[in-house]
Design a protein around this motif. Structure first.
Motif, PDB file in Angstrom:
ATOM      1  N   TYR A  96       0.837  -1.194   0.000  1.00  0.00           N
ATOM      2  CA  TYR A  96       0.000   0.000   0.000  1.00  0.00           C
ATOM      3  C   TYR A  96       0.875   1.248   0.000  1.00  0.00           C
ATOM      4  O   TYR A  96       2.003   1.229   0.494  1.00  0.00           O
ATOM      5  N   LYS A  97       0.341   2.336  -0.533  1.00  0.00           N
ATOM      6  CA  LYS A  97       0.988   3.644  -0.433  1.00  0.00           C
ATOM      7  C   LYS A  97       0.362   4.336   0.774  1.00  0.00           C
ATOM      8  O   LYS A  97      -0.854   4.562   0.805  1.00  0.00           O
ATOM      9  N   VAL A  98       1.176   4.663   1.784  1.00  0.00           N
ATOM     10  CA  VAL A  98       0.646   5.100   3.076  1.00  0.00           C
ATOM     11  C   VAL A  98       1.391   6.316   3.609  1.00  0.00           C
ATOM     12  O   VAL A  98       2.606   6.421   3.454  1.00  0.00           O
ATOM     13  N   LYS A  99       0.631   7.193   4.271  1.00  0.00           N
ATOM     14  CA  LYS A  99       1.199   8.294   5.045  1.00  0.00           C
ATOM     15  C   LYS A  99       0.472   8.371   6.382  1.00  0.00           C
ATOM     16  O   LYS A  99      -0.695   7.990   6.487  1.00  0.00           O
ATOM     17  N   GLU A 100       1.185   8.884   7.371  1.00  0.00           N
ATOM     18  CA  GLU A 100       0.595   9.091   8.689  1.00  0.00           C
ATOM     19  C   GLU A 100       0.175  10.551   8.816  1.00  0.00           C
ATOM     20  O   GLU A 100       0.940  11.454   8.457  1.00  0.00           O
ATOM     21  N   LEU A 101      -1.027  10.780   9.309  1.00  0.00           N
ATOM     22  CA  LEU A 101      -1.506  12.141   9.574  1.00  0.00           C
ATOM     23  C   LEU A 101      -0.840  12.627  10.853  1.00  0.00           C
ATOM     24  O   LEU A 101      -1.043  12.052  11.926  1.00  0.00           O
ATOM     25  N   THR A 102      -0.022  13.671  10.734  1.00  0.00           N
ATOM     26  CA  THR A 102       0.724  14.143  11.901  1.00  0.00           C
ATOM     27  C   THR A 102      -0.220  14.710  12.959  1.00  0.00           C
ATOM     28  O   THR A 102      -1.182  15.396  12.653  1.00  0.00           O
ATOM     29  N   GLY A 103       0.067  14.379  14.204  1.00  0.00           N
ATOM     30  CA  GLY A 103      -0.702  14.910  15.317  1.00  0.00           C
ATOM     31  C   GLY A 103      -1.981  14.169  15.621  1.00  0.00           C
ATOM     32  O   GLY A 103      -2.638  14.449  16.618  1.00  0.00           O
ATOM     33  N   GLY A 104      -2.370  13.227  14.761  1.00  0.00           N
ATOM     34  CA  GLY A 104      -3.568  12.435  14.995  1.00  0.00           C
ATOM     35  C   GLY A 104      -4.832  13.271  15.107  1.00  0.00           C
ATOM     36  O   GLY A 104      -4.896  14.420  14.669  1.00  0.00           O
TER      37      GLY A 104
END
Length: 130
Positions: A96-104
């Motif tokens: 998968y192509k994934v990023k984390e949303l900073t700060g939730g």
């Protein structure tokens, strides 16, 4: 790793709430946002508007719900939570192509961005009938 490599890697792996909101508004079909928070439902009454709720503990059994043709954005509680990072790693290993949303969700709420109240949608039961 030098500072430039660190910051480039960080930018590749994360997306800010402002950037996500802007990009998802202009290209809504490109992204698939997942709330991966674990924990009891009564502490997860708010979620980011239009997020898919797939807790980390259910992820293995629900992979079929996550499209491979979209960029996956995952989030958890706050900057101190690493659940989203664990999920991102798990999904990246599976192509998968994934990023984390900073700060939730904490950063999202702090900025007064759109949320959904799950208690109003009857997705959360009030087991104590309070």
């Amino acid at each position: 790793m030098n500072a430039l490599e660190y910051f480039n890697a960080r930018l590749e792996a994360t997306i800010s709430p402002m950037d996500y909101l802007k990009l998802a508004s202009s290209e809504p079909d490109k992204y698939f946002l997942i709330d991966v928070r674990n924990g009891p439902d009564h502490v997860k009454t708010l979620t980011i508007k239009d997020a898919h709720i797939i807790p980390q503990q259910e992820l293995q059994d629900r992979l079929n719900e996550i499209p491979k043709d979209k960029e996956i954005i995952v989030y958890c509680w706050d900057v101190w939570c690493n659940t989203a990072a664990k999920v991102a790693s798990f999904l990246l290993e599976r192509g998968y192509k994934v990023k984390e949303l900073t700060g939730g969700i904490a950063a999202w709420k702090e900025m007064n961005f759109p949320v959904s109240d799950l208690t109003k949608n009857n997705n959360i039961s009030d087991s104590c009938k309070c």
